[in-house]
Design a protein around this motif. Structure first.
Motif, mmCIF file in Angstrom:
data_model
loop_
_atom_site.group_PDB
_atom_site.id
_atom_site.type_symbol
_atom_site.label_atom_id
_atom_site.label_comp_id
_atom_site.label_asym_id
_atom_site.label_seq_id
_atom_site.Cartn_x
_atom_site.Cartn_y
_atom_site.Cartn_z
ATOM 1 N N UNK A 49 0.832 -1.201 0.000
ATOM 2 C CA UNK A 49 0.000 0.000 0.000
ATOM 3 C C UNK A 49 0.869 1.254 0.000
ATOM 4 N N UNK A 50 1.953 1.242 0.790
ATOM 5 C CA UNK A 50 2.899 2.364 0.797
ATOM 6 C C UNK A 50 3.440 2.578 -0.621
ATOM 7 N N UNK A 51 3.827 1.493 -1.279
ATOM 8 C CA UNK A 51 4.400 1.577 -2.615
ATOM 9 C C UNK A 51 3.377 2.104 -3.623
ATOM 10 N N UNK A 52 2.133 1.682 -3.506
ATOM 11 C CA UNK A 52 1.078 2.181 -4.407
ATOM 12 C C UNK A 52 0.920 3.690 -4.255
ATOM 13 N N UNK A 53 0.901 4.151 -3.011
ATOM 14 C CA UNK A 53 0.774 5.594 -2.759
ATOM 15 C C UNK A 53 1.977 6.347 -3.329
ATOM 16 N N UNK A 54 3.165 5.814 -3.103
ATOM 17 C CA UNK A 54 4.396 6.449 -3.582
ATOM 18 C C UNK A 54 4.385 6.556 -5.111
ATOM 19 N N UNK A 55 3.982 5.481 -5.787
ATOM 20 C CA UNK A 55 3.917 5.503 -7.246
ATOM 21 C C UNK A 55 2.845 6.473 -7.744
ATOM 22 N N UNK A 56 1.723 6.538 -7.036
ATOM 23 C CA UNK A 56 0.656 7.452 -7.430
ATOM 24 C C UNK A 56 1.104 8.906 -7.285
ATOM 25 N N UNK A 57 1.855 9.199 -6.246
ATOM 26 C CA UNK A 57 2.321 10.567 -5.991
ATOM 27 C C UNK A 57 3.483 10.968 -6.893
ATOM 28 N N UNK A 58 4.454 10.063 -7.074
ATOM 29 C CA UNK A 58 5.698 10.430 -7.747
ATOM 30 C C UNK A 58 5.887 9.803 -9.115
ATOM 31 N N UNK A 59 5.063 8.846 -9.463
ATOM 32 C CA UNK A 59 5.204 8.185 -10.755
ATOM 33 C C UNK A 59 6.326 7.149 -10.736
ATOM 34 N N UNK A 60 6.582 6.518 -11.874
ATOM 35 C CA UNK A 60 7.571 5.439 -11.944
ATOM 36 C C UNK A 60 8.987 5.884 -11.602
ATOM 37 N N UNK A 61 9.284 7.175 -11.709
ATOM 38 C CA UNK A 61 10.606 7.675 -11.360
ATOM 39 C C UNK A 61 10.904 7.585 -9.869
ATOM 40 N N UNK A 62 9.900 7.269 -9.064
ATOM 41 C CA UNK A 62 10.102 7.151 -7.612
ATOM 42 C C UNK A 62 11.119 6.077 -7.274
ATOM 43 N N UNK A 63 11.201 5.054 -8.105
ATOM 44 C CA UNK A 63 12.148 3.971 -7.815
ATOM 45 C C UNK A 63 13.590 4.467 -7.957
ATOM 46 N N UNK A 64 13.817 5.469 -8.773
ATOM 47 C CA UNK A 64 15.162 6.034 -8.947
ATOM 48 C C UNK A 64 15.716 6.590 -7.627
#
Length: 68
Positions: A49-64
């Motif tokens: 759920x944390x990861x879903x929120x992070x991706x929704x907020x920052x997009x795929x570049x969040x993993x960078x």
């Protein structure tokens, strides 16, 4: 007797890894599972759920931001 050149102990600029090779994205979709695993956490509902929120907020570049 060996001679050394000034700065010989420093890496040559032409031996540095090019910036385009340092990025983690491969052009594929980043999943919540990818995000969780990149942090070294377990795949639990809470972490996903944390990861879903992070991706929704920052997009795929969040993993960078998580990987070197």
């Amino acid at each position: 007797m060996p001679t050394s050149e000034p700065g010989a102990d420093r890496p040559s600029p032409d031996r540095a890894t090019p910036d385009k090779l340092l990025h983690t994205r491969t052009g594929t979709e980043v999943s919540p599972e990818d995000m969780v695993l990149a942090t070294g956490r377990d795949l639990t509902p809470r972490n996903l759920e944390w990861a879903r929120r992070k991706l929704a907020e920052e997009g795929p570049g969040a993993i960078e931001k998580l990987l070197p």
